[in-house]
Design a protein around this motif. Structure first.
Motif: not given
Length: 427
Positions: A69-86, A88-93
């Protein structure tokens, strides 16, 4: 000055359920305990409806939220999102689904809604198989596939839903059968149902253990037997893991694994516990299914950086501390203790469940008639003793729902069981 309850009733819909005659305002929590506005401390055996999965105010999760939250709270899926990808990778596996894609939502309702969109688009059919006594959410589409009358405010639906036997082992026309014969009868019912449909059915959606329905479940292997029938017809299998996922059942990481002969589902939905209270839901599916939509889409709030950071920290804690194993060990002890407690209570028809997902079904003594007043009495008595539990049940059933955070200790399990013993004795 008006009480908070009065203010709530003045602005919140009448159909929003509040527990207790004198509703409770929770102000903070720590570990497996919460406190109300009057300073009373409670052992939490419901976790905000199975959502506080690891612990209240878990430092690893709260720090991850604050740092992101101190870095960024929101961006939407229109932009690359490192925590979301990470995440997703864990859940997919972890999902077991090959070539998996993950789409994040903000709730289990929205996850199931998305799964229905995928299945009906992929199969070009609006016919859905669902289980009797099921619950899948409160949106227009998920209400239309919910087989629990108490949670279905409308019969209107864009879907044609066909309800299948099997979600409840100890009630219904097959209750007296052996497990093997029960499965055979449910498969025959499914075959008969499919023989009467005009077009290809899109999918079967099923909770491995029915949550709102009172923690009921079929014999292990039922969905494997169903899967063999579904595969012959090209019908997809959606496993609704909103309540059963992440190791809560103890024996398995996902509820569908109790029916493991079937292999992983085509589509898996999740929510609740993964965010430990943050709003995370999602869908996992094979790429060919997930990518079948031919229109643009985004998610404004699904996969937000803050919720994804919370999910990553929470999942890491769960895996590193083997909370699935703890659910198996402590849940097994709690289940045995509650069965012993309930043995002398005439109103208890059945104590069921696995891991830290336990239901106590209540009836009028000597009958199979539900006892909603007894459940309310037990709920109030448990609160008076310092314990928070839930309620559930489907058509003609009433059950107490017990689902503590997965870090529950043996001492806390014993404490909760002792309070429940007193509460059941008050019926």
């Amino acid at each position: 000055m008006s009480s908070l309850h009065d203010r709530h009733r003045a602005v919140i819909p009448d159909w929003i359920t509040l527990y207790y005659k004198d509703p409770l305002e929770l102000t903070h929590g720590e570990g497996r305990h919460v406190w109300d506005a009057e300073g009373n401390r409670y052992l939490d055996f419901f976790g905000g409806i199975l959502t506080t999965m690891t612990a209240h105010a878990l430092p690893e999760v709260t720090k991850a939220i604050a740092d992101q939250a101190a870095r960024m709270i929101h961006s939407s899926t229109l932009y690359l999102n490192r925590p979301m990808v990470e995440l997703a990778e864990r859940i997919a596996a972890l999902s077991g689904i090959p070539d998996a894609r993950v789409f994040f939502t903000t709730s289990g309702t929205e996850a199931n809604d998305t799964a229905l969109l995928l299945a009906t688009t992929y199969r070009r059919s609006n016919q859905i198989l669902a289980m009797r006594n099921s619950y899948h959410g409160r949106s227009f589409s998920t209400v239309g596939i919910t087989g629990n009358r108490a949670w279905s405010p409308t019969g209107l639906s864009p879907l044609q839903t066909l309800y299948v036997h099997g979600g409840v082992r100890t009630r219904g026309p097959y209750a007296q059968y052996t497990d093997e014969r029960f499965v055979d009868a449910c498969v025959a019912d499914l075959e008969d149902l499919l023989g009467q449909t005009r077009a290809g059915v899109a999918a079967l959606i099923a909770e491995p253990i029915q949550g709102v329905g009172g923690f009921t479940s079929p014999p292990d292997g039922l969905y494997a037997a169903f899967r063999r029938v579904l595969d012959r017809h090209g019908i997809l299998w959606i496993a609704d893991e909103v309540q059963t996922g992440w190791g809560r059942t103890g024996e398995h990481f996902w509820g569908w694994q109790a029916h493991g002969q079937a292999g992983p589902p085509d589509i898996l939905t999740f929510a609740k516990g993964i965010g430990n209270g943050m709003s995370i839901g999602g869908v996992v599916a094979r790429a060919e299914i997930m990518n079948c939509l031919d229109a643009n889409s985004i998610s404004t709030f699904g996969g937000s950086p803050v919720t994804m950071a919370a999910g990553l920290a929470n999942l890491a804690y769960l895996l590193e501390h083997d909370l699935q194993g703890n659910a198996r060990r402590v849940g097994g002890l709690l289940l045995e203790r509650l069965r012993a407690v309930a043995a002398g209570v005439d109103a208890v028809r059945e104590v069921r469940g696995r891991g830290l997902m336990i239901g106590i079904e209540l009836t009028e003594p000597g009958t199979d008639r539900p006892a909603p007043d007894a459940a309310s009495t037990a709920l109030e008595a448990a609160r008076s003793g310092g314990l928070l539990i839930g309620k559930g049940g489907g058509h003609n059933t009433t059950a107490l729902r017990i689902a503590p955070p997965l870090s529950l200790t043996v001492a806390e399990a014993e404490e909760g069981a002792a309070i429940l013993e007193q509460a059941l004795g008050s019926i």
